[in-house]
Design a protein around this motif. Structure first.
Motif, PDB file in Angstrom:
ATOM      1  N   GLU A 126      27.244   3.027  17.628  1.00  0.00           N
ATOM      2  CA  GLU A 126      26.620   4.036  18.468  1.00  0.00           C
ATOM      3  C   GLU A 126      27.592   4.576  19.510  1.00  0.00           C
ATOM      4  OE1 GLU A 126      23.130   2.333  20.125  1.00  0.00           O
ATOM      5  OE2 GLU A 126      22.194   1.973  18.190  1.00  0.00           O
ATOM      6  N   ALA A 149      29.947   6.895  21.603  1.00  0.00           N
ATOM      7  CA  ALA A 149      29.799   8.320  21.899  1.00  0.00           C
ATOM      8  C   ALA A 149      30.711   9.136  21.003  1.00  0.00           C
ATOM      9  CB  ALA A 149      30.161   8.579  23.368  1.00  0.00           C
ATOM     10  N   GLU A 150      30.223  10.291  20.620  1.00  0.00           N
ATOM     11  CA  GLU A 150      31.065  11.201  19.855  1.00  0.00           C
ATOM     12  C   GLU A 150      32.116  11.789  20.782  1.00  0.00           C
ATOM     13  OE1 GLU A 150      28.579  14.048  17.947  1.00  0.00           O
ATOM     14  OE2 GLU A 150      27.159  12.539  17.271  1.00  0.00           O
ATOM     15  N   GLN A 198      29.140  13.557  25.025  1.00  0.00           N
ATOM     16  CA  GLN A 198      28.021  13.136  24.184  1.00  0.00           C
ATOM     17  C   GLN A 198      27.870  11.621  24.203  1.00  0.00           C
ATOM     18  OE1 GLN A 198      27.571  15.104  20.356  1.00  0.00           O
ATOM     19  NE2 GLN A 198      29.142  16.590  20.932  1.00  0.00           N
ATOM     20  N   ARG A 226      25.146   8.236  23.006  1.00  0.00           N
ATOM     21  CA  ARG A 226      24.008   7.730  22.246  1.00  0.00           C
ATOM     22  C   ARG A 226      23.606   6.381  22.838  1.00  0.00           C
ATOM     23  NH1 ARG A 226      23.401  10.302  17.120  1.00  0.00           N
ATOM     24  NH2 ARG A 226      25.202  11.624  16.585  1.00  0.00           N
ATOM     25  N   GLN A 268      20.067  10.729  22.221  1.00  0.00           N
ATOM     26  CA  GLN A 268      21.386  11.359  22.204  1.00  0.00           C
ATOM     27  C   GLN A 268      21.433  12.327  23.368  1.00  0.00           C
ATOM     28  OE1 GLN A 268      22.445  13.389  18.584  1.00  0.00           O
ATOM     29  NE2 GLN A 268      24.565  13.717  19.213  1.00  0.00           N
ATOM     30  N   TRP A 309      23.781  15.165  25.731  1.00  0.00           N
ATOM     31  CA  TRP A 309      24.914  16.042  25.966  1.00  0.00           C
ATOM     32  C   TRP A 309      24.951  16.279  27.475  1.00  0.00           C
ATOM     33  CZ3 TRP A 309      21.642  16.250  21.913  1.00  0.00           C
ATOM     34  CH2 TRP A 309      22.159  16.391  20.620  1.00  0.00           C
TER      35      TRP A 309
END
Length: 498
Positions: free
Chosen positions: A193, A195-196, A204, A206, A265, A267
């Protein structure tokens, strides 16, 4: 509850997850504190000490259990169901007021002296406001350390620490490990999980939002999706998504119901807003409620019992922005859900602030009260009387005459709302339910409530419904969800994927 030693020992011995967040168990022989449902070997009662908050356990010299992670427990349901000073203070602390304004700012918002706030909070929680905020920062730091690849300096800043030294010291003290040790041993699910990669606009993240079981997602997410304002909210890929204006900038969140948690999620335009975004998502979804206690109280009335047994765990859908919800409720007076969405969409399109970068179909923030007070009737297809009411409400909110913050006094806010021209009891109770979060709010005259009451055998007379609803106190907002669910309306079911 933590003062009832016998009850606490029973809860720990049975590993009862219902009490997670109600109290914390510290074990004197190990120096560790746990949640009641910790799967580790049950300690002997003589070695247990019980605390009302994680901050109090930390102040007592105990460190968090690495196995049950007591800092990730759902919050105590008391703070969202009570209207007293300590509960109001706890809601404001969860919303990050101390990090932004200090204890003096907290006291100023509540109308008490710093000394009074310190004394009352410490008396009930076993720790002062600063310690409670510190525990919250430690939890934010742990989430970022274990679920992101951010540099430690960025994490310290995002979690609200004034220095790397304070960050490292607090993490070691609370979790008995350095930040780098915590990151290196993060479990496989957490590593999945991460983060992107951040873009130029968004960071981003999660994370998982825990709750007490059961949780019925149908009306909770169904209501939010059915009333979604175009550009601000949407249902996409099995998740409710919306924009938010947080203290340090805009954000977008996507919330998906899972069997044992809500997958979130986010942003974020500024990582410092992570704790506030998390707190507001939990608040919006009513995740800190105690559904077993609420359902038991409502089921004591045989007329509601069948509805409660058929759908345990109903929550009250709220709003992440109380001012926005109040305006939308006024817009929706005496019109359909679809028409209310249309009116709100027009406001967003003309007066809402655009996101720096769209996320899916989300493009705008809902307009602030300061902007809405300057709306022109010629641009909005609504009766002039309703436009005056919207402008009057927006003006009162912008000037601080109406308090819808987490620390609001529910009775005072009700009185201030009903004094505004064009706002009646239905609007006041709807705002109290969905913006203030009063668990006993009950819009008696609502057509759905009247229809539901008739279906369970209560005559369709407002005075009778009001009188009979007294049996459901202090949980009438939850009773309202059950009554609404007797009708075939889209707010009562999860939307189908498009």
């Amino acid at each position: 509850m933590y003062t009832d030693t016998e009850a606490c020992v029973r809860a720990v011995s049975s590993r009862d997850a219902r009490f997670d967040g109600w109290f914390y168990t510290a074990v004197r022989t190990t120096g560790i504190y746990c949640r009641p449902s910790c799967p580790a070997t049950t300690p002997k009662p003589r070695n247990m000490t019980f605390y009302p908050s994680a901050a109090a356990a930390q102040a007592g010299g105990f460190r968090a259990c690495k196995r049950c992670r007591p800092d990730t427990s759902p919050g105590s349901p008391e703070w969202n169901s009570r209207a007293d000073l300590v509960a109001r203070a706890m809601r404001l602390i969860a919303d990050g007021v101390i990090d932004r304004e200090g204890v003096a700012g907290l006291a100023r918002r509540l109308g008490y002296s710093v000394r009074q706030i310190e004394r009352q909070v410490r008396s009930e929680l076993g720790a002062g406001p600063l310690s409670l905020a510190r525990a919250q920062r430690a939890q934010t730091a742990r989430v970022l350390v274990e679920t992101s690849d951010l540099p430690m300096a960025d994490i310290a800043f995002a979690a609200g620490f004034g220095s790397i030294r304070a960050f490292n010291g607090t993490v070691r003290e609370v979790f008995a490990a350095t930040p780098r040790e915590m990151r290196s041993r993060a479990s496989a699910p957490e590593r999945g999980e991460r983060a992107e990669a951040s873009t130029g606009t968004w960071h981003q993240m999660r994370l998982r939002l825990p709750f007490r079981r059961p949780l019925l997602p149908d009306n909770l997410f169904g209501h939010l999706a059915a009333t979604a304002v175009p550009g601000v909210e949407e249902w996409r890929d099995g998740a409710y998504r919306r924009t938010m204006l947080l203290p340090h900038g805009p954000a977008v969140v996507a919330l998906r119901p899972e069997p044992d948690h809500v997958a979130a999620q986010m942003w974020l335009s500024d990582l410092r807003d992570l704790p506030v975004a998390t707190s507001r998502c939990r608040w919006m979804l009513d995740l800190d409620a105690d559904p077993v206690a609420i359902d038991a109280a409502l089921a004591a009335d045989r007329r509601l019992a069948r509805l409660v047994r058929a759908a345990p765990g109903r929550r009250v859908p709220r709003s992440a922005d109380a001012d926005e919800m109040a305006v939308r409720i006024v817009l929706g007076q005496q019109i359909s859900t679809k028409a209310a969405r249309t009116h709100a969409g027009r406001l967003v399109k003309r007066y809402g602030q655009r996101l720096p970068e769209p996320v899916g179909g989300l493009t705008h923030l809902f307009p602030t009260a300061a902007r809405l007070r300057r709306t022109s009737a010629e641009h909005l297809a609504m009766p002039a009387s309703r436009h005056r009411t919207v402008v009057g409400l927006a003006t009162a909110l912008a000037e601080g005459q109406i308090d819808l913050t987490p620390g609001a006094d529910w009775a005072s806010t009700r009185a201030d709302l009903i004094a505004l021209p064009g706002i009646g009891p239905w609007s006041v109770e709807s705002i109290a339910m969905r913006a203030l979060g009063d668990p006993d709010a009950f819009p008696t005259s609502d057509l759905g409530i009247r229809a539901g009451a008739a279906r369970i055998g209560i005559p369709d007379h407002l005075a009778t419904i009001q009188s009979e609803s007294a049996r459901w106190r202090p949980w009438r907002a939850y009773a309202a969800q059950h009554l609404w669910a007797t009708t075939d309306h889209e707010i009562n079911r999860l939307p189908k994927e498009q």
